[in-house]
Each structure stands twice: as structure tokens, then as C-alpha cells.
Scaffold this motif. Structure first.
Motif, PDB file in Angstrom:
ATOM      1  N   GLY A   1      45.384  39.034  43.347  1.00 43.72           N
ATOM      2  CA  GLY A   1      46.078  38.550  44.524  1.00 43.72           C
ATOM      3  C   GLY A   1      45.821  37.073  44.703  1.00 43.72           C
ATOM      4  N   LEU A   2      46.297  36.551  45.819  1.00 39.65           N
ATOM      5  CA  LEU A   2      46.137  35.140  46.152  1.00 39.65           C
ATOM      6  C   LEU A   2      45.515  35.065  47.538  1.00 39.65           C
ATOM      7  CD1 LEU A   2      46.944  32.382  44.800  1.00 39.65           C
ATOM      8  CD2 LEU A   2      48.961  32.415  46.276  1.00 39.65           C
TER       9      LEU A   2
ATOM     10  N   SER B   1      36.368  38.221  40.599  1.00 36.42           N
ATOM     11  CA  SER B   1      36.650  36.905  40.006  1.00 36.42           C
ATOM     12  C   SER B   1      37.309  36.042  41.073  1.00 36.42           C
ATOM     13  CB  SER B   1      37.546  37.008  38.762  1.00 36.42           C
ATOM     14  OG  SER B   1      38.883  37.282  39.114  1.00 36.42           O
ATOM     15  N   MET B   2      37.094  34.740  40.955  1.00 34.18           N
ATOM     16  CA  MET B   2      37.645  33.791  41.930  1.00 34.18           C
ATOM     17  C   MET B   2      37.816  32.463  41.200  1.00 34.18           C
ATOM     18  SD  MET B   2      38.528  33.306  45.181  1.00 34.18           S
ATOM     19  CE  MET B   2      37.737  34.661  46.043  1.00 34.18           C
ATOM     20  N   ASP B   3      39.052  31.946  41.190  1.00 30.35           N
ATOM     21  CA  ASP B   3      39.343  30.734  40.433  1.00 30.35           C
ATOM     22  C   ASP B   3      39.196  29.452  41.240  1.00 30.35           C
ATOM     23  OD1 ASP B   3      39.854  32.032  38.047  1.00 30.35           O
ATOM     24  OD2 ASP B   3      41.963  32.359  38.514  1.00 30.35           O
TER      25      ASP B   3
ATOM     26  N   GLU C   1      50.358  41.454  38.016  1.00 32.74           N
ATOM     27  CA  GLU C   1      49.214  41.581  37.120  1.00 32.74           C
ATOM     28  C   GLU C   1      48.266  40.404  37.285  1.00 32.74           C
ATOM     29  OE1 GLU C   1      50.973  42.138  33.214  1.00 32.74           O
ATOM     30  OE2 GLU C   1      52.433  43.493  34.126  1.00 32.74           O
ATOM     31  N   LYS C   2      48.825  39.233  37.517  1.00 33.38           N
ATOM     32  CA  LYS C   2      48.056  38.019  37.769  1.00 33.38           C
ATOM     33  C   LYS C   2      48.944  37.035  38.491  1.00 33.38           C
ATOM     34  CE  LYS C   2      44.257  35.520  37.197  1.00 33.38           C
ATOM     35  NZ  LYS C   2      42.956  35.922  37.792  1.00 33.38           N
ATOM     36  N   ILE C   3      48.370  36.237  39.367  1.00 33.69           N
ATOM     37  CA  ILE C   3      49.135  35.214  40.071  1.00 33.69           C
ATOM     38  C   ILE C   3      48.270  33.978  40.234  1.00 33.69           C
ATOM     39  CG2 ILE C   3      48.498  36.088  42.371  1.00 33.69           C
ATOM     40  CD1 ILE C   3      51.432  35.292  43.217  1.00 33.69           C
ATOM     41  N   TYR C   4      48.899  32.799  40.118  1.00 27.93           N
ATOM     42  CA  TYR C   4      48.171  31.542  40.206  1.00 27.93           C
ATOM     43  C   TYR C   4      48.602  30.737  41.434  1.00 27.93           C
ATOM     44  CZ  TYR C   4      46.127  32.140  35.552  1.00 27.93           C
ATOM     45  OH  TYR C   4      45.418  32.594  34.475  1.00 27.93           O
ATOM     46  N   TRP C   5      48.042  29.542  41.552  1.00 29.30           N
ATOM     47  CA  TRP C   5      48.221  28.702  42.738  1.00 29.30           C
ATOM     48  C   TRP C   5      49.698  28.331  42.948  1.00 29.30           C
ATOM     49  CZ3 TRP C   5      44.692  28.008  38.845  1.00 29.30           C
ATOM     50  CH2 TRP C   5      43.343  28.141  39.175  1.00 29.30           C
ATOM     51  N   PRO C   6      50.145  28.294  44.202  1.00 25.46           N
ATOM     52  CA  PRO C   6      51.520  27.849  44.474  1.00 25.46           C
ATOM     53  C   PRO C   6      51.651  26.336  44.347  1.00 25.46           C
ATOM     54  CG  PRO C   6      50.380  28.326  46.536  1.00 25.46           C
ATOM     55  CD  PRO C   6      49.439  28.711  45.431  1.00 25.46           C
TER      56      PRO C   6
ATOM     57  N   ALA D   1      43.643  30.437  46.573  1.00 27.67           N
ATOM     58  CA  ALA D   1      42.800  30.726  45.421  1.00 27.67           C
ATOM     59  C   ALA D   1      43.188  32.071  44.808  1.00 27.67           C
ATOM     60  CB  ALA D   1      41.329  30.759  45.823  1.00 27.67           C
ATOM     61  N   PRO D   2      43.432  32.126  43.495  1.00 28.14           N
ATOM     62  CA  PRO D   2      43.649  33.416  42.831  1.00 28.14           C
ATOM     63  C   PRO D   2      42.345  34.223  42.813  1.00 28.14           C
ATOM     64  CG  PRO D   2      44.469  31.580  41.502  1.00 28.14           C
ATOM     65  CD  PRO D   2      43.620  30.994  42.584  1.00 28.14           C
TER      66      PRO D   2
END
Length: 363
Positions: free
Chosen positions: A138-139, A120-122, A153-158, A129-130
Motif C-alpha cells: 500500500g501507500l 517493509s518501508m521505503d 501487487e506493489k505501488i510507488y510514490w505519486p 511512503a510505499p
């Protein structure tokens, strides 16, 4: 000396403006005076980005070329373009059974390609990009470096140096060193903007500051969790949308069945089944436009007349003296248009970058 000359001419080449040009069958690139620079040999061409790369299509294959017309990367068979910007290209392979996608990242500056390793790639925002590789998150940085791989478990954009991160099923915020700054306590959390971030609990969503303190109570519905822009954010309460400022004060009342802030003080709003454009005072921007307004982007309102289109400003003044069928708004002075089954580019004076005639309706 030779190295300096190479750097000089390389910079000149990157700065040269090239516009996609077509004869109706094949595509290439010309300069603003319609002089062909890259021969017409592709199935279709996109605009060059700011770093001098473009996506072109050649017999159903996607390629990345530079302004010399040289191929620098050919996308693997069976893949398409998921995201392309000034630094990276995300490649996607869609699988119909099972319904999954794989992603790979090509770094334009270095030519490094990851292969189709991401499940997956957001998408990239501000250089990050998460991602997921199977169940590991990861990021990804724009240079291809994997950050925090498997740590959360999940990380989003800084944003403002903080990343929303899920830890033990709760959301908090970590800094770019991976240290917890705001303890995991929320059922959802999003990026900071103008000093505030949307976060929430089972009761609803509100906004917190960078210390984790609740600034705007968790009293809104999850159906809207927008970041603040120009001091405003769209929120939803009791099934209706409205707008608040960074203090939680009402800017627009909760009376809309749809509301979206488009930027530059313009809202796309719907009351009942009537859609219109309004300002932050709730006033209609166009009471009686001379032509129906069908879209808005980057300060330009698209209007329609006899199945043709043009653009006006918020005062109702036409920005261009013609109507045609547009596929995009004008960016950097050029827009993509369509005539019958053919596509082409034109500039803001009506100059066409194609060899065939495109009828326009003058105002």
C-alpha cells in the motif's frame, strides 16, 4: 484571548533558532548567542526540524523533544531512527535472525504511533511512503492513512498525480483514486519528473509521457534509471554512462565509467579511474584546485588540506576562512564538525557551540 496568546507564543517558540550545544560529554541546545536554552543532559542531539521537533539520545534511547525541551515520544526499546522529517518519524527494529526489520510510523502533528506493523518501508517522499504488511502492499500518507491497501501487487510514490503500480506482474500507472491511467505493460516503471517517467521492457529502459507514449526509446541499460532534473537525466549504454535531455538528445557522451548529476549543473564523473567534477559541457569545473576536492553537496565543494577540510564554490573561492574536520556541509548557517573523538556544531564565522577548544587552520 488565552487561546490566541497560546498560539502566538507557540509560533514564536517554533520559530526560535536552537543549535545543538555540548560540553564534550552531554548535549543540549543554545540560541545563536550560545545562551543555553535546553540544559545539557542528553548523550547527543540533532538539529530541530522546521516544525519544532528534534531527535535526541538519552542513555542509548532515542527521544523526540519539542523546543520546550519536553519529551513527546520515546522510541521503543531496540529500535532506531529510519527517517525523520518535518511531519513523520519512521522507527525501525532490526532483527539479526532471521534478517528482517519491522517499521512503525509516528505522526508528529497528532502524536499517533502505528506500532511496529510494517514489514517493509521505503521512506517518505512528498508526503507518501510505499509499505508492506507481510505480503500486502500500500501507500502510506504522512497523516498515517493507508491508501490502496492490498489493491496492487506493489505501488510507488505519486508524482504529477500518478503512481507506478504493479498489476499482474506488469507495471502501469494509477491516479490517486486508484484508477488505471496507463495500462500495465512495462517490466519496470518509476516516478514522473518534468513530464517524463523512466520505464522499460526486457530490451531496456527509456522514457514515457503521461499518456503512456514512448518519448525516448527503450535503448538504455537498467543500471541507470534516473528522473529528469534541470532538463537532464543520466543514462547507461554499452556499459558507459552519459546524459540526455528531455528530447533524447545527447548532453554528455557515453564515455564515463561513473556519472551522477549532483544538481546546479554539476556532475560527479569518472573516466577510467579518474574522478572529477564537470559541467554540462563536459568541462572540468576545477582544472587545478588549490586543495583536493573530496565531495560536493548543495553548491559547496569540500576540499582537503592536511587532513582538515573547508568548502569552496565552483569558482574556487573559499566560502569559509578556516579548515577543520567536517561531518556535514553548512545548512541554515551551521555545520557539524569533529575534533578527536568529540563532535560539535559551528556557524559559518567559526563560532563554536561547545565549551571545549577546537583548533582550526586559517587560510
Amino acid at each position: 484571548m488565552l487561546l490566541l496568546l497560546g498560539l502566538f507564543f507557540g509560533a514564536q517558540l517554533t520559530a526560535q533558532k536552537l543549535i545543538p550545544f555540548t560540553d564534550g560529554e552531554k548535549w543540549g541546545y543554545s540560541d545563536p548567542d550560545r545562551k543555553i536554552i535546553i540544559p545539557l543532559k542528553y548523550s547527543e542531539c540533532q538539529r530541530f526540524n522546521k516544525t519544532g521537533f528534534a531527535i535526541v539520545t538519552d542513555n542509548q534511547s532515542f527521544l523526540v523533544i519539542n523546543k520546550n525541551g519536553n519529551e513527546v515520544f520515546r522510541l521503543p526499546d531496540g529500535t532506531d531512527v529510519y527517517q525523520f522529517d518535518d511531519k513523520i518519524l519512521i522507527v525501525r527494529q532490526y532483527r539479526s535472525y532471521p534478517m528482517t526489520s519491522l517499521y512503525g510510523v509516528y505522526v508528529l502533528a497528532t502524536g499517533n504511533y502505528s506500532g511496529l506493523i510494517y514489514t517493509s518501508m521505503d521512506g517518505f517522499r512528498d508526503g507518501y511512503a510505499p509499505y508492506n504488511i507481510d505480503k500486502t502492499s500500500g501507500l502510506l500518507a504522512a497523516d498515517g492513512t493507508q491508501l490502496f491497501h492490498g489493491k496492487f501487487e506493489k505501488i510507488y510514490w505519486p508524482s504529477d498525480g500518478l503512481c507506478p503500480a504493479q498489476i499482474n506482474s506488469k507495471w502501469g500507472y494509477v491516479n490517486m483514486a486508484g484508477e488505471i491511467v496507463i495500462q500495465p505493460q512495462f517490466s519496470g516503471a518509476y516516478e514522473f519528473s518534468e513530464g517524463l517517467a523512466c520505464a522499460g521492457s526486457d530490451k531496456g529502459v527509456g522514457y514515457i509521457d503521461k499518456s503512456g507514449a514512448i518519448v525516448i526509446p527503450f535503448e538504455y541499460q537498467w543500471t541507470a534509471h534516473e528522473a529528469f532534473r534541470d532538463g537532464m537525466a543520466v543514462v547507461c549504454k554499452d556499459g558507459y554512462y552519459g546524459c540526455i535531455d528531455t528530447k533524447g538528445n545527447q548532453v554528455l557522451p557515453h564515455r564515463f565509467t561513473f556519472l551522477s548529476y549532483e544538481g546546479k549543473g554539476v556532475f560527479n564523473a569518472m573516466e577510467g579511474r579518474t574522478r572529477t567534477y564537470i559541467d554540462r559541457s563536459g568541462n572540468k569545473i576545477f582544472e587545478r584546485p588549490s586543495s583536493p576536492v573530496v565531495g560536493y553537496s548543495n553548491g559547496q565543494f569540500m576540499v582537503q588540506k592536511n587532513n582538515y577540510e573547508s568548502f569552496i564554490d565552483r569558482s574556487g573561492n573559499y566560502l569559509f576562512p578556516f579548515f577543520t574536520k567536517f561531518l556535514s556541509v553548512f545548512e541554515d548557517g551551521y555545520a557539524k564538525i569533529k575534533y578527536n573523538d568529540k563532535k560539535a556544531y559551528m556557524d559559518s564565522t567559526g563560532k563554536m557551540f561547545c565549551t571545549f577548544a577546537v583548533p582550526v587552520e586559517l587560510l
